[in-house]
Design an enzyme around this catalytic site. Structure first.
Site, mmCIF file in Angstrom:
data_model
loop_
_atom_site.group_PDB
_atom_site.id
_atom_site.type_symbol
_atom_site.label_atom_id
_atom_site.label_comp_id
_atom_site.label_asym_id
_atom_site.label_seq_id
_atom_site.Cartn_x
_atom_site.Cartn_y
_atom_site.Cartn_z
ATOM 1 N N ASP A 211 0.831 -1.207 0.000
ATOM 2 C CA ASP A 211 0.000 0.000 0.000
ATOM 3 C C ASP A 211 0.863 1.253 0.000
ATOM 4 O O ASP A 211 0.584 2.221 -0.715
ATOM 5 C CB ASP A 211 -0.921 -0.009 1.225
ATOM 6 N N HIS B 220 -5.052 -9.576 7.067
ATOM 7 C CA HIS B 220 -4.803 -10.260 5.801
ATOM 8 C C HIS B 220 -4.531 -11.742 6.008
ATOM 9 O O HIS B 220 -3.888 -12.383 5.184
ATOM 10 C CB HIS B 220 -3.628 -9.619 5.067
ATOM 11 N N CYS C 173 1.245 -14.900 -2.919
ATOM 12 C CA CYS C 173 2.429 -14.570 -3.717
ATOM 13 C C CYS C 173 2.371 -15.234 -5.091
ATOM 14 O O CYS C 173 2.653 -14.596 -6.111
ATOM 15 C CB CYS C 173 3.696 -14.996 -2.973
ATOM 16 N N SER D 219 4.602 -6.670 -4.582
ATOM 17 C CA SER D 219 5.440 -7.232 -5.652
ATOM 18 C C SER D 219 5.324 -6.406 -6.921
ATOM 19 O O SER D 219 6.333 -6.095 -7.570
ATOM 20 C CB SER D 219 5.036 -8.683 -5.935
ATOM 21 N N PRO E 120 8.999 -16.619 -0.249
ATOM 22 C CA PRO E 120 8.413 -16.818 -1.580
ATOM 23 C C PRO E 120 8.877 -15.785 -2.603
ATOM 24 O O PRO E 120 9.051 -16.097 -3.783
ATOM 25 C CB PRO E 120 6.911 -16.725 -1.321
#
Length: 508
Positions: free
Chosen positions: A44, A151, A334, A377, A487
């Site tokens: 964010d 989350h 991910c 990402s 990840p």
């Protein structure tokens, strides 16, 4: 309350283009300024920050406040406190100030002060799961999780189930304990607003039981509950949990919280923990999205389309593996995020010729990922590619690609706040960059150097399983639970491996 809301995919920050479109829509509607209220998560901060910079470049008056009301962590976290349900109170205060005619700078100053005077803590009887995926963590039937996020990430403490009174006391003790670096200083006689928030899977009966316990516990401490709100203000899908938010208030702040609003989910504050009547819903105005444009040109270097295709196929094949790794370290998306990027690149490759030079290609890919990938990402890859494109404007020999790699990494570190050793994708990228500096030797063989770089990146990705996370969502998880590689680092190493395979492959 809010003039506009920008939503991303589940548990993923929205793309920069979507945020920018919202800012433009609000500005076109006559707003003299725009305040972005952002919960403190890396994706964010990155995506909203990039949109803010682009909007300012267009002449818009835009400011941003980052909310971190989480009281879970007893020590300071490099990533800062997470933004939780207290953010809803910031929405209400900022909206009321705007209705009163306060200027943008005044609103920023006042809501920043409010944000520092509140804390939130959650507890849950169950995890949640992203649609189509397994739960983000596991709890035994007689256990509950304390200090979790919104989350799906696990909390800071696991306990045996007990009564509501005891659970609430534990929560309030944790939130106000001076040894807790995230605590709220709460003295007898203080006046507060209490929010009892449904994390998604509780009934109003259960919420009311928790609310009653919280009111009684605070009153025993000599705390005056000026207002109480009970309802579903900020949920985590189907999580069977509840969060408590405490905000220190004075008369001015109470007047702002009491001001009228047409927001459908806002329960009228009361001095008893019951929800008020819901108000009539006002339908939001729809704003057309801007048409997407990417640079076009002659077909690029002969193998570039093959390389990109190999990268896409690799990421799609790794979706489940990356999601599984991410469930242990974050919110379990991910792989889905990288797969979304792969599909967007595939559509782009099928729809138009590639740009004619490396710099334009990387810039086009950066815009594509910023618009389509989402999450931290998407922002980080967008930053990397944007920065890496600049050196390639001057030259595109092998040495320039090494310089581009270093430039991209530097941008990620500057804006993302992570560094090598923090258990992120940077560990893989930095390891590869060290080997790629051999490309500055005029006699360097590209495939040989890249092969060594890929091996270093894969080894670095594997080594992240032994690291303590210091950045990103994984930094909120106990190190004892992080037993698999990061990840993001695995994905970055896999991308480099796919680039090597694409360069070695023969065009069909």
């Amino acid at each position: 309350m809010l003039t506009g809301v920008v939503a991303g995919p589940v548990f993923t920050s929205p793309a920069v283009g979507s945020i920018l479109a919202a800012i433009r829509a609000v500005r076109q509607a006559g707003a003299v300024g725009t305040l972005l209220i952002v919960k403190n998560y890396t994706g964010d901060r990155l995506n909203f920050g990039l949109a803010l910079e682009q909007a300012r470049a267009e002449g818009a008056a835009v400011e941003m406040v980052i909310i971190g009301d989480d009281a879970a962590f007893t020590t300071e976290m490099k990533a800062g406190r997470r933004g939780l349900c207290g953010t809803v109170l910031i929405h209400k205060v900022a909206g009321a100030l705007a209705e009163e005619g306060a200027g943008l700078n005044e609103i920023v100053r006042k809501v920043a002060a409010v944000a520092g005077a509140m804390r939130t803590l959650g507890v849950s009887l169950s995890p949640c799961s992203v649609p189509g995926s397994r739960p983000t963590f596991q709890l035994a039937e007689d256990e509950l999780e304390l200090g979790l996020g919104i989350h799906g990430e696990a909390g800071v403490r696991r306990m045996k189930i007990t009564t509501a009174d005891k659970i609430v006391k534990i929560m309030l003790d944790h939130m106000t304990n001076p040894s807790n670096a995230s605590h709220l200083l709460l003295r007898p006689g203080a006046s507060v607003v209490l929010v009892v928030n449904n994390l998604g899977g509780l009934s109003y009966l259960e919420l009311s039981v928790v609310a009653g316990s919280a009111v009684a516990c605070l009153e025993r401490r000599g705390i005056h509950i000026a207002r109480a709100l009970v309802g579903s203000f900020m949920t985590a899908l189907e999580m069977a949990g509840v969060s408590l938010t405490i905000l220190l208030v004075d008369d001015e702040l109470l007047n702002l919280l009491d001001s009228d609003t047409t927001a459908i989910a806002w329960s009228q504050p009361a001095k008893v923990p019951v929800s008020g009547q819901r108000r009539e819903r006002v339908a939001p105005k729809e704003c057309p999205e801007e048409e997407e444009r990417f640079p076009a040109g002659d077909q690029a270097f002969p193998k570039m389309k093959l390389v990109l295709g190999t990268v896409c196929n690799t990421l799609l094949s790794l979706q489940d593996k990356l999601n599984a790794l991410d469930r242990a370290a974050g919110d379990g998306d991910c792989g889905s995020t990288h797969a979304r990027a792969a599909r967007a690149i595939q559509e782009w490759l099928d729809a138009r010729p590639l740009p004619s030079d490396p710099s334009r290609l990387l810039s086009a890919l950066a815009k594509l990922l910023l618009d389509k990938m989402g999450g931290s990402s998407g922002a980080l890859y967008g930053l990397f590619l944007t920065a890496a494109a600049k050196p390639l404007k001057i030259d595109n020999d092998l040495a320039a690609w090494s310089i581009a790699m270093d430039a991209g990494i530097e941008a990620m570190m500057r804006y993302g706040g992570a560094a090598p050793g923090d258990r992120t994708m940077l560990d893989s990228l930095c390891a590869a960059a060290e080997e790629l500096r051999a490309l500055k030797n005029p006699r360097a063989n590209l495939l040989h150097v890249l092969d060594k770089a890929v091996q270093r990146a894969e080894a670095a990705a594997e080594s992240t399983k032994d690291m303590k996370a210091a950045a990103g969502r994984a930094s909120y998880i106990s190190s004892a639970r992080l037993v698999e590689p990061d990840p993001g680092a695995v994905a970055a190493a896999a991308i480099l491996r796919a680039v090597l395979e694409g360069l070695k492959a023969k065009p069909v």
